[in-house]
Structure formats: C-alpha cells, structure tokens
Scaffold this active site. Sequence first.
Site, mmCIF file in Angstrom:
data_model
loop_
_atom_site.group_PDB
_atom_site.id
_atom_site.type_symbol
_atom_site.label_atom_id
_atom_site.label_comp_id
_atom_site.label_asym_id
_atom_site.label_seq_id
_atom_site.Cartn_x
_atom_site.Cartn_y
_atom_site.Cartn_z
ATOM 1 N N ASP A 55 -2.133 -8.234 4.081
ATOM 2 C CA ASP A 55 -1.693 -6.949 4.616
ATOM 3 C C ASP A 55 -0.389 -6.597 3.926
ATOM 4 O O ASP A 55 0.080 -7.357 3.081
ATOM 5 C CB ASP A 55 -1.511 -7.023 6.147
ATOM 6 C CG ASP A 55 -2.813 -6.677 6.881
ATOM 7 O OD1 ASP A 55 -3.280 -5.544 6.726
ATOM 8 O OD2 ASP A 55 -3.359 -7.554 7.570
ATOM 9 N N ASP A 56 0.183 -5.447 4.251
ATOM 10 C CA ASP A 56 1.438 -4.981 3.666
ATOM 11 C C ASP A 56 1.336 -4.933 2.131
ATOM 12 O O ASP A 56 0.616 -4.119 1.604
ATOM 13 C CB ASP A 56 2.622 -5.843 4.126
ATOM 14 C CG ASP A 56 2.823 -5.746 5.647
ATOM 15 O OD1 ASP A 56 2.129 -4.933 6.284
ATOM 16 O OD2 ASP A 56 3.651 -6.478 6.184
ATOM 17 N N SER A 57 2.021 -5.853 1.441
ATOM 18 C CA SER A 57 2.061 -5.796 -0.026
ATOM 19 C C SER A 57 0.871 -6.532 -0.641
ATOM 20 O O SER A 57 1.022 -7.396 -1.493
ATOM 21 C CB SER A 57 3.373 -6.405 -0.528
ATOM 22 O OG SER A 57 4.454 -5.598 -0.150
ATOM 23 N N TRP A 58 -0.314 -6.152 -0.205
ATOM 24 C CA TRP A 58 -1.523 -6.874 -0.629
ATOM 25 C C TRP A 58 -2.124 -6.300 -1.912
ATOM 26 O O TRP A 58 -3.034 -6.903 -2.500
ATOM 27 C CB TRP A 58 -2.581 -6.802 0.480
ATOM 28 C CG TRP A 58 -3.272 -5.475 0.525
ATOM 29 C CD1 TRP A 58 -2.853 -4.375 1.194
ATOM 30 C CD2 TRP A 58 -4.470 -5.116 -0.158
ATOM 31 N NE1 TRP A 58 -3.729 -3.336 0.982
ATOM 32 C CE2 TRP A 58 -4.729 -3.763 0.154
ATOM 33 C CE3 TRP A 58 -5.359 -5.794 -1.001
ATOM 34 C CZ2 TRP A 58 -5.829 -3.069 -0.356
ATOM 35 C CZ3 TRP A 58 -6.450 -5.110 -1.510
ATOM 36 C CH2 TRP A 58 -6.672 -3.764 -1.184
ATOM 37 N N PHE A 104 0.856 -1.194 0.000
ATOM 38 C CA PHE A 104 0.000 0.000 0.000
ATOM 39 C C PHE A 104 0.889 1.241 0.000
ATOM 40 O O PHE A 104 2.063 1.171 0.356
ATOM 41 C CB PHE A 104 -0.965 -0.016 1.184
ATOM 42 C CG PHE A 104 -0.317 -0.059 2.536
ATOM 43 C CD1 PHE A 104 0.123 1.108 3.157
ATOM 44 C CD2 PHE A 104 -0.146 -1.271 3.197
ATOM 45 C CE1 PHE A 104 0.724 1.070 4.402
ATOM 46 C CE2 PHE A 104 0.465 -1.317 4.442
ATOM 47 C CZ PHE A 104 0.894 -0.146 5.042
#
Lengths: 722, 722
Positions: free
Chosen positions: A312-315, A216
């Site tokens: 989450d994170d690099s989703w 994100f």
Amino acid sequence: MTTTGGFTLPGEAGHEAFTLAMAQRWGADVIRDSDGTQLSDEILGSGHGIYSTLCLIREDNAWAKAHPRLMQQNFLMSRPVTADGDRVEIRLLDGYSTDQFVLNDWDGVEEFWQVHDRTTGTEVPAGRWALADGVVTVAGAVPGHTYTVNFLVMRVWEEISMYNHVTNDWGDREHLMAVEPRYPEVAEHILDWLDRWCVEHPATTVVRFTSLFYNFAWFWGSDANLPHVYADWGSYDFTVNPVALRAFREETGLTITSEDFVNAGRYTSTHNPPSDVYRRWTAFVGDFVRDLGRRCVDVVHRHGKKAYVFYDDSWIGLEPYSGRFAEMGFDGLIKAVFSGYEARLCAGVDVPVRELRLHPYLFPVDLEGRPTFQPGVEGADPTADLRRYWVTLRRALLRARIDRIGLGGYLSLVEPFADFQDEVAQVADQHRRILALHRAGGPVAAPVRVGVLTAWGALRSWTCSGHLHENPDLSLLHVLESLAGLGFDVSFHRLDEVAEHGVPAGVDVLVNAGPQGTAWSGGDGWADPRLVAAITTFVRGGGGLLGVEQPSAADVPGRLHRFQLAEVLGVDQDGGDRHVLARRRFVVDPDHPVLAAAGAADDLPPLPGLHVLRDDVRVLAAADGVPVATAAQVGRGRAVYLSGHRHGPASARRLEDALWWASGRERTGLTTSDPGATAVEIGGVVLVSNDTLEPRTVQVLRDGVALATLDLAPAALHELPV
Amino acid sequence: MTTTGGFTLPGEAGHEAFTLAMAQRWGADVIRDSDGTQLSDEILGSGHGIYSTLCLIREDNAWAKAHPRLMQQNFLMSRPVTADGDRVEIRLLDGYSTDQFVLNDWDGVEEFWQVHDRTTGTEVPAGRWALADGVVTVAGAVPGHTYTVNFLVMRVWEEISMYNHVTNDWGDREHLMAVEPRYPEVAEHILDWLDRWCVEHPATTVVRFTSLFYNFAWFWGSDANLPHVYADWGSYDFTVNPVALRAFREETGLTITSEDFVNAGRYTSTHNPPSDVYRRWTAFVGDFVRDLGRRCVDVVHRHGKKAYVFYDDSWIGLEPYSGRFAEMGFDGLIKAVFSGYEARLCAGVDVPVRELRLHPYLFPVDLEGRPTFQPGVEGADPTADLRRYWVTLRRALLRARIDRIGLGGYLSLVEPFADFQDEVAQVADQHRRILALHRAGGPVAAPVRVGVLTAWGALRSWTCSGHLHENPDLSLLHVLESLAGLGFDVSFHRLDEVAEHGVPAGVDVLVNAGPQGTAWSGGDGWADPRLVAAITTFVRGGGGLLGVEQPSAADVPGRLHRFQLAEVLGVDQDGGDRHVLARRRFVVDPDHPVLAAAGAADDLPPLPGLHVLRDDVRVLAAADGVPVATAAQVGRGRAVYLSGHRHGPASARRLEDALWWASGRERTGLTTSDPGATAVEIGGVVLVSNDTLEPRTVQVLRDGVALATLDLAPAALHELPV
C-alpha cells in the site's frame, strides 16, 4: 487461547505488560511497531520476532533538505484559460497546493512541457509560448479557444506525511519529503542509510518496508472547494521526472510526452484502459523498482534479517502480479484488507509469507472518521467492526492460504475493551485452524475455471483500484468480492492477449463486467474483431460467458451493437442512436437455474435501452421494462447477462449459479441451503461458516444430498468430518 | 355563435341535417370528407367550400396491380448471422413482414446490395457472396464473425392502408399499393388521373393532398414479439429505388451506397445527426417532389380549384422549411396538432393559408386506443379532451397566426355530445377572435431573439420527429413546446452553419438541448473547433447561452470536456473517464432571477457526473449531489445550464426567465403573476389566457407594474384594453 503463531501484534512502549499479555492471549509470535509507536527494550527482548517499519524515501529528512532539487516530480496540467485576444497568460500553479508542489523550471522546460489548444486538441508549437515567473504566455492564440500547459513540478511534501499532518493538525511539525531514487546519489544514500539502520537495530528480525519508492498519485489543491484534485491508487503519475523520461526514451526508442501522462486532465487513471506507451512505462518503472528494491532486500538479508513489503502507499512499481515480483527476493508481503478480494490479492502472490493487516486499525477513529476505540462513545464498537470485517474476509481465507494476520496502531487503546480482546483471540485461533487445514491439503476447488477479462488482465489480479468502500458502485469489484469466497479457480486476462492468442485453454467461463469505456469492461479494446471472434467461437463451441453491466461495450463505427458480444449475450444496449427501432417484446420467466437458489433479482438495476435480440434469450428478470437478467444457449455454449452486481450473500449465490450454468456442467460438490453460509472441503474436513452476523440454521449438501443440518451462531465456524 | 369562417367541418353523407346544423353552429365555411366518409349532393350543394382528400400514390389500385413492378422500394438490412464455418447462409426476409415487403431480385442486386462483416465493420467483396431463392450465401466467412446483407425490397402494401387494415381487422379488404413516381409512366398516370378526377368533381373547391408521394419510414415485422421494426416520421428511407439511386449518382457525381441508408441497422433515423450524403439525398428527393408536386398543383389550379397539402403521412420531400416550399404553389398547408409547437410549425410556413386539424379526431377511440366518442363509456370525455388540447394549442396561437382550424372523422359521433358541440363553438369563436387580432397588427414580441441550435437547423424548424406523446422524454421537444407559447422570436440554426459563418447576427440567446450524440444536441458536429470558438466568443462578447441536458456533448480525443462548451457553461459531465478526479464542492443558492418566478427546480433530473468547473458558477439547484441548474457570468455574456426540461406552466416560466437573464436585458413587457396564465399584447388589446383547467386569480403586469387583477375561469380567454 488454544494455539500460537501466525499473528503480528502492534507493541507499544510504556505498555510493556499489556503488550506481552496480549501477545500471549492472542498467540502472537511477532511484535511490530506502528506509525507513532516505539518498541522498548523490554519488548524487543521478549523473545518475539520483531517487525520494524521503514519508508525509505522519507526516512532521512535532514539529508533531503540538504539536497533540495532531488525530490520526486510529476506532470501537472494547468487550469484551462480561454483566449479573448491573441495572447493568453496561464498561471501554472493556480488551484494547486504550493505546500505540495513547486515548479520545476530548471530542468526540461523546453524538452518536456507542452502547451495545448484544447479547443482543437492540438499542441501549440514551442516557439509560440514562453515561461516567466510561473506564468506561461501563449502568443498567436485564437479568440474563443482554450489553452492549457502540461508542466513538471517537484513535490516538496510526501503525501502520506501530508495526509497525517493535515488530518491531525500537526501545526509546525516537519514536512517529510520524498527523494527521487532515479538520481544516483539518492539511490546510494538510501542503500547506505539502510545498511546503517540494520547495524543499529539488531533486535529487528523483519524489516517491513512501507513500501518502496513511489506513492500512488495524489494531487492536492489550493481551493477551499477543491482541496484534493486527483487520487488514484494504481497510477504511475508520481514516477515521472526528467531523468526517468530521458532514460525511457533512450532505452525503448519510443517517444513519450507529457500528454501521455496528462491525457487532457485525466492523468493515468487506472479505471481507464492504459495506452501502449503507458503500459511500457509501467514496465520500465518496474525494472527500476525491482533493481533497486532487490538491492535493498540484499542489504537486509546481509544483516540476517527478513524483508517484508507492505502492499500500500508507496507500492507503485512493485506489481506483485507482474510475473517478476519474486526476483526482488522479499520474504513476505503484507496487505491491509477490508474485503475478501484483497485477501485473495495477497494470497495469490508468489512470496513465502502472505500476511493480512486486519481492520479496525487500533486508532480512536477509523479511516472515515467514525469513532472506534473510544470507551462509552456512541457508535464506537470495535468488536462489532472486527467481527464484520473478519466474517467478510474469512470467506476468502477458506479458499486461499494466508500465512499470517495482524493488527496495527496503538495497542493501549484496546485495554478497556475486554470483548475486543476476546474477539481477537477467536479470530487468531480461527486463522490458525484454517491455515493448518490449508497445510493439510487445502480446499477442494469446483471444476469450473473462471477467467476475468479486463484491459489490465493478470497484472492487476484481484483488484480494480482502491477499496470497495471507495468504489461502492463498481460492479466488477463486487464480482471480485463474490468470487473471493466462491470455490472456482479464477484467472485474469487482458483483452489484447485474448485477441492475439484466443481464450486461454484453462478457462471454462469468461467474465466481463463494468461500465463502458473503463479498463474493467475493457473500453475500445473491444474494437478488435479478433477478440470478438475468439470469444464468439469459444462460446459457440461450448464455452461460457457471463456479462455484467455493460460487457464488451464500445461504440465502434460500422458495428451493429454497442455490446460487441451482443450476438453471444443475446442482449444489447441502445445508446440512443437506435431510439426509433422497436424493442422486442419478452416475457419474464424466473424459473431458471441461475435464479434457483438466490431467488429474486430485485437488486439488479435497469440499464436504459437494454433489449433482447432474439426470442431464444430467456429473460429471468426485468425492471422498468428492460431485462436485467437473461440466459441464452448459444451454439454449444451458454451466456448469462446481469445488469449489475452488488456483493451480498444472495447475489453471490446467484453469481455462483450463473457461472455453474454458463459452464454447462451439472453442479457438484458442497453447498448450503442458505446463501449466508459457506461449506468448504479443506484439509480433510468440511468447514461450514456462517458468513452473517445472525444465527442461521443451515443444511449442508454434497452433490445435492443433505450431509447435515447445523444451527450456527452468528459468524460461527463449524467443522464436520468429510 | 357570434362569428363565422376559418373553420373546416367534416361532413357525413346520411347525416345531412346534422352536418348543416353543425356547420351553422360552429361557423364553418368549409366542409370536408374524411377517411371512410362521403359527402352527399345535399352537402356538396350547400354553398360551403368543399375539401376533397386525395392520396395520389394509392388512389388507383387497379392500375397499380396491373403494373406490379412499379411499386415503391427501400433498403432493408437482414438479420445478422454468425459464422460457425467458412460459409454463412442469410435468409433475407427473416423477421420482416412479407405482406409489406417482397425482394427486388430483378434490378440492382449487384449494383446496390452490400454484404458486411459486422464484426470488422467492412464490406464483403461482391465476388464472395451469391443470391439464390431469397438467401444470400457468403463464402470465405471467418468463424465467429457476424454477417448482414443490405438489400432492396419492393413494398406491396402502403403503410397507412396497412395500419388501418390491421388495426380495424378488415379481413380480405383490398391492400392498397403505393406506386413509385420515379418511374415516368407512374408520374404520367398520376397527372392524368388527377386531371380526370378534377373533371369528375366539380363541387370540390380545395383538393386536400394527403400528402404527396413518400410516406415516412415504417417497417413491419413478422415476429409476434417484434411486429414493428422501425418507424421514423422524418426519414427518407422510403424514397430509395434503383431509378433514384442511379439518377442521384448521375446528377451529383457522388457515390451513395445501401449503407448510407442502412447505417448498421440504424437507418436514417431523424434523431441521429445526418451525414453529408444523406443531406444531399434529401435535397435531391426534394427537387423531385417539388417538380412533380408543382405539376400536380398546376393540374388542380387549371381546374379552378385550390390545392392544400396535409403535412403528415406521405409528407417526405415536402420540407416546408427548405426555403423552396413556396415553389410548389400550394394554397394551404394543413397540420394535425396535439401541441403548441406543431401549431408554430404550421404557422411559420410560407404559404397563404395555414390550417390546423384539431384533436380529438371524431372516432370512437383516440390514437392510443382510449375511448372518446362513446356515450356513457367510462373515461370517454371528448369535451375535456378538446379543452385540454385547445388550451395547450392556444398559447401558440396567441404568438403566431393560424388561418383556419378544423376537425376530422365521423361527424355523426358528435350528435349525443351536446357539451362537445358547445365547446367546439367556443373554440371556433376564440380562434376567429385571435385571428382577427393577428390581422389587426399581431402580437408584440419580446426584444430577445432565441436561436435554437441543432444538426438539422432551420430545415426542421419547430419539430424534432413525431408528437410530444411519442417522445415524452426528449428535452428539446419540451423546450420547443414551452417556446411555442412564449413571446420570443425563435430561429433555428445548424451547427455546421454556425461553425462556418458564426452566430447569426439576429440571435441574442443560443439554445442547445438534448441527449449526447443526437441531432438535437448536435452530436459530433461539436468536434468542430470553429463552432466552439464562435459560440465562446459570442457569449464572452455579451451573448447568451442556454444549455439543457447534455448541451454540446461529444467525446472527442484530446479535449478537456464532454460538453464542448463547458468552459462557457461552467459545468461539465464526467462520462466515467474522470471518475477519480475530485469534484468541486458547491453551495446551492436558489435566490436568482432564473428561479425567481417559477420557484423550485425539483423537477430537474440529476445527470450523473455533472460538476461545476469554477467557483463563479452559481448553483441554483441540485439533486443527488449534482447541480441541476446553474448560471454564470462569462466575460460580458451569460450562460445558464438546466439538466432537463419538461414542459409545464412553472418550467416554461423558468425557461422564459432563463432566456431573459441569459440575454442580459432587463425584463420588459407583459407578464402575469401566475405561470399558468399568459398575457399578450396583440392587435391593440391585451389578451389574457388561463392556460390551465382550473380557475385562477391572476395579476397582469407590464414592465413590473400591475395592470389588472382578473378572476379567470378554467381555460378562459380574457380581453383588456392596452
């Protein structure tokens, strides 16, 4: 410990005995590694399933350093500069972290960059500006006008690495870089590397991707007073680069410009209604992520392992609610959760295994820097934290199936906390019992189907953007949190889809909530008269509507109201342009089914300028002279307005009663005398939960008739026969 | 009593001795009648000047009744009705007072009425609706769409008559009607009647018109919960009728429609920025009012009398600041005043005599229904009321010349209030002394010239719309009230004029104040880049800017900021569309000349989403985490932002200091150590006023050097040599 399975334990090398003891104590069938921990051979060989965490885009930093122009990119907008004469110089990276960003001045400057006169809102023609040494000079400027440059940067430090590094003061430890998989050599390298990794890790049963390719958006600043510039959990800003832009133009035939991402400095904030071209971009990125993601999953499967993905994170690009998530072939989805709606988000995805990573994380401090696993430290009480989170989550688990739960972090930190160990054991047992009941038939839903209407619709089911504690004032997120534990079927719909096709047949009550202009209430999508007509005829024909805060709000020339559904809701808000028009007087009459169980509505905030339009609108509560809760019969249907919503036991019960009333149905099924307790018929039993941290005496009722009266301990979960 | 003149006393037949005693006591040179009082021959022959009050449009009710279709008209919008099928019936007068309005169904239905689909914001073609028996039926309606009708009504009860009648419960007393002077026979009748009246009233020295032809807009309703629908002191809604509409089209060649007045139910509210066609309409009405007004004044002059006009009630079309008011030839202008800015409004008009009608009005109750002249009644204290109003007004009188003051109502009510009689005598003497000093040279102004920027500009100098107690939250009105007693030259400017011609040469500091979207802050006028560039270059070149509340606020696509002058002010407000963009941190540093005299800024309200744009913006005060007062050097100029303004001694001093600082000049001239006291050099002396109702010890300073220290009694006016 009475049962086993469905539990993921974070193991820790050097603490093998404790790891295995806790695995037994909590019934863990799986052991995982975490950021900063390793699993030793003793653990790997213990007979448990083994999760291994991989973040593909930053795993091979040596390779990244050897290919320095293959990093991920994004657009930035320069600081605005006001012209005093006819030339303006704009230093592009002023205010931005040069640890994170370097100028991409080698690919696409003429093709993608844009200079704007922000005083007129128009683009400066390409011939009137030039780049040299990180500075754009604009010629033919108008004195008093303000100019900006949209430009491409490459990111040289991956954001999660950056966050951990800065937060933990890691000094000269290596900066991890995020490679851009749009470059074919990067994609090939990722697949090769993953293949090799699988060969080298035979003990791993599940590859746990954290997550895929694009984080994100998160811009860091260089000013002490502005160390972070922009962060948005749902934004695709980090998927931009010359390769992708060219491919998009080629594939769609559409023009896409830097300004479609920069948007006068708003970027692609998820809380703003998305533009058509941005929606198309997200789908285009989704195609790419799905394709390469599928190839990664295939590699894992080829090695006889399962592939789970951490949401989450690099989703970015995963979009579990795109309708095409299953094409990637993941075996499981793991979601870090603080709240009930996040559990529903996970539970609703079409994937074989849905797993929650609970809080607290096994770290000395929590995400907000408060002490957790620090024995004897004032305020550190991880057991209370776990119980609070569990009680919050459990409401959702009673309504929708979650297959696994687990923890993350340093297991050894738990050793001094015997009460925490006990609490986890109880939580794990409760989870397994609830899961068993889901498998035995699942919960009986209320016959009222709720449709939540936003600009995003189903694509962003059960979420706005970010956690509840990051959006403490966002009414829609609180509505979702309440709905997460209620018995209604909930679906999510886009404004433009309802405009096009009408209110979906499966919806009894529509909900629209949030501040004006946002993607949550819907913004200018309400300018479409088809949407207004569809919902008006739906309600007048017998449907229900619940509006919260500024439902259907859009200031459209020629319209009578700010709330485009004002004639249905029976209330509107004056934005100031009707200040001298008199306000209809009203009497407050709180004796109404919407408030019957929850009682007062003192928690609802006054919205300035809110007023009733007709005498047949019942005002249930008012504050500062304006209505804050109203109810109206509209033709054969019903509409309820609430000026806000903040989740809690009483307000969730009020929301539930509002939805029942708006549906026009007599309330049926199970309920409790106390909004702090939930009763659910599930898998052939009645589960009664105390959703509070105090003891409660609760009457359980079915169709209004008392079934039982229970003395429930704090956080208790009690079982009754049907 | 030491002096005489400049004072207008309301006489009362039956109380001749008291009338003449008070005339002597207060130094009255003029006696007037009032609504409900008569002057007897004894008074008329007492040697005083005599004012007689006339309201031309409602004076001859017998004639009006004999000409029942010559009454004044206006547009109304029907209540909205939502279609369930393809036909909609709209009962036009639903919700409106049928005592006030009757349908004009005999002239102009096809020509002027409009039916709108308010869901689409478009007009329904004329062939698709029909009128019968007060009901419009729309065919081909779209289910779920909402429809309204704009229609003409004739008014059969003049609004001031209606108000007095209803308020005083006058039962079957005659309803006065307002004739429409656009009908030639009405204009002729008015002139004839006035001529006859002058012949029959030889004792009258001044005809006091109350006022001319058109009342401000005031719609009454029929619902108990909505007894008044709309009231606007500055609106031209009551100047509309078929004759005028046709003449306007003929004269200007412009199309004007009902919707230009109805504006989706907003009507022509003065607080909204006026449309171009509405500006043109007000000028067109002004031409008519000026022409017929001039003919009325000529009649009065022919009889050797003076003509004064009361600037309230039927004032529409007078526009004392149109630049053409003097053409009517009035000998005096009378303004009812509560506040200092209203005195400045009167004082600034180009007319020989400027008179104020003070409060309290000699009535048993005040305008808000509180007891005044009721001996022994709890809370009734007319002496305290007068002193409070006088202290409020006097600040303005020290700065600008007022020629006369006076009272209105039933003089006999004053008889039991000896202290009130004393107070009036003191007030009259102070007025005469101040007037004498104006005549002896007038006040010395500060060298800083302030330009107030609104959508209305000079046309509505020194006013917004209505009294301060009717607009208690309007920051611009409070700014005007503070400016009314400060020593700056003040001018008023239109946004579009500044866009066209630049900042006027005579302005040192521009002020823009008020809520977004209003005529006060300026609304969408800020979308004009010429305006933004003009002010930006003005300030960067050395000018000053003071922004209050939401200065220059307009949400314009493609722009960086909500405040279009944000780059100058150094602050902006996030409207929610930049929610995930980080806010610059700041430190509060109250040690600044803007706060030096007034001290704290605790009274300033936090504006949600307000943030600073640069580190060089000094934050002087903050509340709820957002700046509420800032100051910035911008190029060679300066800009100050205040989140609000509510007039009071301390806040007025802060405003004064902000204007001095923004001007870039060293403060010079007179000041006081106490914001509750004013020092003015005027007519060769220094007047020091205690503007509070408590005793004060005040140091008077010139150019920072102490001149004197005074112990001032409450409300005292003290004189020092220069």
